[in-house]
Design an enzyme around this catalytic site. Structure first.
Site, PDB file in Angstrom:
ATOM      1  N   ILE A  30       7.871   6.532  17.082  1.00  0.00           N
ATOM      2  CA  ILE A  30       7.540   7.289  15.862  1.00  0.00           C
ATOM      3  C   ILE A  30       6.294   8.154  16.055  1.00  0.00           C
ATOM      4  CG2 ILE A  30       7.055   7.128  13.361  1.00  0.00           C
ATOM      5  CD1 ILE A  30       9.795   6.018  14.035  1.00  0.00           C
ATOM      6  N   CYS A  63      -4.437  12.768  13.299  1.00  0.00           N
ATOM      7  CA  CYS A  63      -5.222  11.547  13.103  1.00  0.00           C
ATOM      8  C   CYS A  63      -5.130  10.710  14.363  1.00  0.00           C
ATOM      9  CB  CYS A  63      -4.788  10.797  11.853  1.00  0.00           C
ATOM     10  SG  CYS A  63      -3.376   9.742  12.060  1.00  0.00           S
ATOM     11  N   ARG A  67       0.954  14.365  13.479  1.00  0.00           N
ATOM     12  CA  ARG A  67       1.395  14.154  12.104  1.00  0.00           C
ATOM     13  C   ARG A  67       1.431  15.431  11.246  1.00  0.00           C
ATOM     14  NH1 ARG A  67      -1.032   8.660   9.822  1.00  0.00           N
ATOM     15  NH2 ARG A  67       0.883   8.749   8.618  1.00  0.00           N
ATOM     16  N   PRO A  68       2.293  16.372  11.615  1.00  0.00           N
ATOM     17  CA  PRO A  68       2.406  17.586  10.803  1.00  0.00           C
ATOM     18  C   PRO A  68       3.085  17.297   9.468  1.00  0.00           C
ATOM     19  CG  PRO A  68       4.109  17.547  12.496  1.00  0.00           C
ATOM     20  CD  PRO A  68       3.264  16.320  12.711  1.00  0.00           C
ATOM     21  N   ARG A  91      -8.581  -0.314   4.651  1.00  0.00           N
ATOM     22  CA  ARG A  91      -7.672   0.690   4.068  1.00  0.00           C
ATOM     23  C   ARG A  91      -6.361   0.054   3.608  1.00  0.00           C
ATOM     24  NH1 ARG A  91      -6.752   6.030   7.357  1.00  0.00           N
ATOM     25  NH2 ARG A  91      -5.436   6.220   5.523  1.00  0.00           N
ATOM     26  N   ARG A 131      -4.507  10.704   4.755  1.00  0.00           N
ATOM     27  CA  ARG A 131      -3.494  11.758   4.811  1.00  0.00           C
ATOM     28  C   ARG A 131      -2.505  11.664   3.646  1.00  0.00           C
ATOM     29  NH1 ARG A 131      -2.467  14.063   9.356  1.00  0.00           N
ATOM     30  NH2 ARG A 131      -0.309  14.200   8.672  1.00  0.00           N
ATOM     31  N   LYS A 139       0.845  -1.214   0.000  1.00  0.00           N
ATOM     32  CA  LYS A 139       0.000   0.000   0.000  1.00  0.00           C
ATOM     33  C   LYS A 139       0.870   1.250   0.000  1.00  0.00           C
ATOM     34  CE  LYS A 139      -1.633   1.555   4.082  1.00  0.00           C
ATOM     35  NZ  LYS A 139      -1.273   2.943   4.406  1.00  0.00           N
ATOM     36  N   ASN A 140       1.875   1.281   0.878  1.00  0.00           N
ATOM     37  CA  ASN A 140       2.649   2.515   1.044  1.00  0.00           C
ATOM     38  C   ASN A 140       3.670   2.746  -0.072  1.00  0.00           C
ATOM     39  OD1 ASN A 140       1.135   3.109   3.232  1.00  0.00           O
ATOM     40  ND2 ASN A 140       2.675   2.522   4.756  1.00  0.00           N
ATOM     41  N   ASP A 176       4.532   0.202  12.049  1.00  0.00           N
ATOM     42  CA  ASP A 176       3.309  -0.377  11.487  1.00  0.00           C
ATOM     43  C   ASP A 176       3.123  -1.851  11.866  1.00  0.00           C
ATOM     44  OD1 ASP A 176       2.740   2.035  10.364  1.00  0.00           O
ATOM     45  OD2 ASP A 176       3.424   1.514   8.349  1.00  0.00           O
ATOM     46  N   LEU A 220       7.831  19.413   7.374  1.00  0.00           N
ATOM     47  CA  LEU A 220       9.083  19.086   6.682  1.00  0.00           C
ATOM     48  C   LEU A 220       8.867  19.042   5.165  1.00  0.00           C
ATOM     49  CD1 LEU A 220      10.366  16.348   9.170  1.00  0.00           C
ATOM     50  CD2 LEU A 220      10.955  18.774   9.119  1.00  0.00           C
TER      51      LEU A 220
HETATM   52  N1  EPU Z   1       6.820  14.348  11.004  1.00  0.00           N
HETATM   53  C1  EPU Z   1       6.957  15.679  11.301  1.00  0.00           C
HETATM   54  N2  EPU Z   1       6.888  16.582  10.276  1.00  0.00           N
HETATM   55  C2  EPU Z   1       6.682  16.212   8.995  1.00  0.00           C
HETATM   56  C3  EPU Z   1       6.544  14.843   8.701  1.00  0.00           C
HETATM   57  C4  EPU Z   1       6.615  13.931   9.731  1.00  0.00           C
HETATM   58  O1  EPU Z   1       7.144  16.055  12.465  1.00  0.00           O
HETATM   59  O2  EPU Z   1       6.619  17.078   8.122  1.00  0.00           O
HETATM   60  C5  EPU Z   1       6.898  13.349  12.094  1.00  0.00           C
HETATM   61  C6  EPU Z   1       5.590  12.585  12.269  1.00  0.00           C
HETATM   62  O3  EPU Z   1       4.678  13.289  13.077  1.00  0.00           O
HETATM   63  C7  EPU Z   1       6.060  11.296  12.888  1.00  0.00           C
HETATM   64  C8  EPU Z   1       7.404  11.075  12.210  1.00  0.00           C
HETATM   65  O4  EPU Z   1       7.813  12.362  11.718  1.00  0.00           O
HETATM   66  O5  EPU Z   1       6.245  11.458  14.263  1.00  0.00           O
HETATM   67  C9  EPU Z   1       7.416  10.065  11.084  1.00  0.00           C
HETATM   68  O6  EPU Z   1       6.359  10.340  10.193  1.00  0.00           O
HETATM   69  P1  EPU Z   1       6.429  10.055   8.624  1.00  0.00           P
HETATM   70  O7  EPU Z   1       6.312  11.363   7.914  1.00  0.00           O
HETATM   71  O8  EPU Z   1       7.580   9.186   8.311  1.00  0.00           O
HETATM   72  O9  EPU Z   1       5.087   9.256   8.414  1.00  0.00           O
HETATM   73  P2  EPU Z   1       4.209   9.303   7.115  1.00  0.00           P
HETATM   74  O10 EPU Z   1       5.085   9.516   5.952  1.00  0.00           O
HETATM   75  O11 EPU Z   1       3.068  10.220   7.318  1.00  0.00           O
HETATM   76  C10 EPU Z   1       4.391   6.774   6.514  1.00  0.00           C
HETATM   77  C11 EPU Z   1       3.432   5.641   6.321  1.00  0.00           C
HETATM   78  C12 EPU Z   1       2.849   5.244   7.667  1.00  0.00           C
HETATM   79  C13 EPU Z   1       3.996   4.810   8.579  1.00  0.00           C
HETATM   80  C14 EPU Z   1       5.001   5.954   8.705  1.00  0.00           C
HETATM   81  C15 EPU Z   1       6.229   5.595   9.518  1.00  0.00           C
HETATM   82  C16 EPU Z   1       2.628   6.039   4.084  1.00  0.00           C
HETATM   83  C17 EPU Z   1       1.517   6.418   3.204  1.00  0.00           C
HETATM   84  N3  EPU Z   1       2.389   6.058   5.401  1.00  0.00           N
HETATM   85  O12 EPU Z   1       3.630   7.833   7.076  1.00  0.00           O
HETATM   86  O13 EPU Z   1       1.992   4.135   7.434  1.00  0.00           O
HETATM   87  O14 EPU Z   1       3.504   4.494   9.852  1.00  0.00           O
HETATM   88  O15 EPU Z   1       5.440   6.361   7.388  1.00  0.00           O
HETATM   89  O16 EPU Z   1       6.866   4.500   8.973  1.00  0.00           O
HETATM   90  O17 EPU Z   1       3.697   5.696   3.612  1.00  0.00           O
HETATM   91  C18 EPU Z   1       0.185   2.698   7.874  1.00  0.00           C
HETATM   92  O18 EPU Z   1       0.408   2.152   6.780  1.00  0.00           O
HETATM   93  O19 EPU Z   1      -0.592   2.218   8.719  1.00  0.00           O
HETATM   94  C19 EPU Z   1       0.860   3.944   8.198  1.00  0.00           C
HETATM   95  C20 EPU Z   1       0.449   4.771   9.151  1.00  0.00           C
END
Ligand code: EPU
Length: 442
Positions: free
Chosen positions: A352, A142, A147-148, A422, A118, A47-48, A330, A151
């Site tokens: 995380i 969420c 989850r900001p 999902r 998201r 999925k990701n 995950d 970055l």
């Molecule tokens: N973060 C920030 N600022 C940002 C982006 C992230 O502070 O601009 C923080 C987040 O709040 C979190 C950490 O950095 O504490 C890591 O977040 P990341 O951005 O890596 O998460 P994501 O990209 O939103 C993806 C997966 C998630 C998975 C995470 C961590 C996708 C679509 N989603 O989310 O998958 O948990 O990486 O590996 O790739 C799931 O499949 O159930 C799922 C939640």
């Protein structure tokens, strides 16, 4: 009395000139547990990895064919986002789709879709790069954390985009992005993917430091190179991208879903069954498989399968989640369910996301002994699990309740099944094929 949300949420889509269903009906999963799972299960596409690959279709006017797409709700939501932007899609078969962005006719990912998923934010980078402008609803918090996306926005600003927040939407504008050097202040998976998709069409060279190295990021980079991008350093945390004028189409197959594979491995172990998880990449599950072995699981690996042997005596083992190649967040919830059946104490630390223990109170309702405090949860096992009504709160929490239900005596009903849908395809067919007794109820 249980209140069911069973109305579909419909919205008018300007690009298509018709009403489209944005949210589907809610169902429950009824599991009669206690049956050891036996047999083979085949893992679908990740999925990701599929979500950024779909967004990448925006980067070219040519056709993109994606294979091994998982039949999950998040993929359907991303297709709705793309349709909203004027991307045409045609199903070739259940797991293959042909996409053609042509010249994007829209620049907006609306709130109604982004709030469902998201990862819709993944269109921000490619749209800004190719279309020169994007409006994407700012994803709110969420169930698992704040989850900001600061970055993502910092990186796009560094690439020369003007970024404004307006009426709850991120609005980006750029005539042409300009290559730059950017260091992520924290590791972010979709942030790395968004910037990668922006930088491939930027003018000049971009260096991205402190990138996420999850296999899904690497998969996107390989696909972008197949489209004519010039990305070096794939699989490392520094990516060097030499921008090109335009990208061409591609025919690309998505990598297998390591989290789906891990979830089935847990399902095999927790039911004391014997299963073979096929079409997976064990090398993407290294920390997870090593931890299971430490906990006493008997596993045999091949290039594309993991065989779970009967492992009657599991013992507690501690984990701490971290970015790849560490233990995946995950898989934390599913691992916690498994540790309720292991002898002794397991200390689980989530690093995380700040709120990823929503499954704990529900596992307690099934009879688990878990004390969660802040980032740490202490599981004492083994405890007998007995079926109950439980509420899914997010995707992986639901997976944890599902595997716990498979091990529990009597009947477990997992509510809000849409969370599970999902990210897990054909749950009843796949688990039913392993001998589980479960059904969807409406
Ligand atoms: N973060 C920030 N600022 C940002 C982006 C992230 O502070 O601009 C923080 C987040 O709040 C979190 C950490 O950095 O504490 C890591 O977040 P990341 O951005 O890596 O998460 P994501 O990209 O939103 C993806 C997966 C998630 C998975 C995470 C961590 C996708 C679509 N989603 O989310 O998958 O948990 O990486 O590996 O790739 C799931 O499949 O159930 C799922 C939640």
């Amino acid at each position: 009395m249980d209140i069911m949300v069973n109305a579909n949420y419909v919205m008018y889509n300007q690009a298509q000139g018709k009403e489209v269903v944005l949210a589907e009906m809610v169902e429950k999963l009824e599991i009669k547990g206690g049956i050891p799972l036996i047999g083979d299960v085949f893992i679908g596409g990740a999925k990701n990895a599929a979500l950024p690959a779909l967004a990448a279709a925006l980067l070219t006017e040519e056709e993109v064919v994606l294979r091994n797409l998982p039949a999950v709700r998040d993929v359907r939501t991303m297709l709705k986002v793309l349709e909203y932007l004027g991307v045409k899609n045609e199903r070739i078969n259940e797991s293959t789709i042909r996409l053609k962005a042509g010249t994007p006719t829209g620049d907006t990912a609306p709130y109604e879709l982004v709030k469902q998923m998201r990862a819709s934010v993944l269109v921000l980078g490619p749209l800004t790069a190719r279309h020169g402008e994007a409006r994407v609803s700012l994803p709110g918090g969420c169930a698992i954390g704040v989850r900001p996306i600061n970055l993502h926005l910092d990186g796009l600003t560094k690439l020369g985009a003007q970024v404004d927040i307006d009426h709850g939407y991120v609005h980006t504008r750029a005539k042409r992005l300009k290559g730059t050097e950017f260091t992520f202040a924290g590791v972010t998976v979709t942030g790395t993917e968004n910037l990668l998709m922006a930088a491939v069409l930027a003018d000049g060279e971009t260096i991205l430091n402190n990138c996420a190295i999850e296999p899904e990021v690497g998969d996107l980079a390989v696909m972008l190179n197949a489209m004519g991008a010039k990305i070096e350093g794939i699989g490392t945390n520094t990516l060097k991208i030499t921008g090109v004028e335009r990208l061409k189409g591609a025919d690309y197959s998505i990598i297998p879903d390591r989290i789906e594979a891990g979830t089935y491995i847990v399902a095999g172990l927790i039911t004391k069954g014997e299963i073979t998880v096929r079409n997976c990449r064990p090398e993407h599950l290294r920390s997870f498989l090593d931890k299971l072995t430490e906990a006493g699981a008997e596993l045999e690996e091949g290039k594309d399968y993991v065989h779970v042997k009967p492992s009657p005596k599991l013992r507690g083992a501690d984990i701490k989640t971290s970015p790849y190649p560490g233990f995946a967040t995950d898989l934390q919830a599913q691992y916690m369910a498994l540790m309720t059946q292991a002898e002794g104490v397991s200390v689980i630390t989530e690093t995380i996301f700040e709120n990823r223990y929503m499954h704990v109170p529900e596992l307690l309702r099934l009879g688990a002994n878990i004390a969660a405090d802040g980032h740490t949860a202490v599981v004492k096992g083994p405890t007998r699990l007995v079926g109950a009504n439980v509420m899914a709160t997010d995707l992986r929490a639901s997976a944890s309740l599902m595997v716990a239900g498979l091990a529990a005596d009597n009947t477990t009903v997992v509510r809000r099944l849409y969370h599970l849908d999902r990210g897990y395809e054909k749950i009843c067919r796949k688990l039913g094929g392993l001998g589980a007794n479960l059904k969807r109820i409406n």
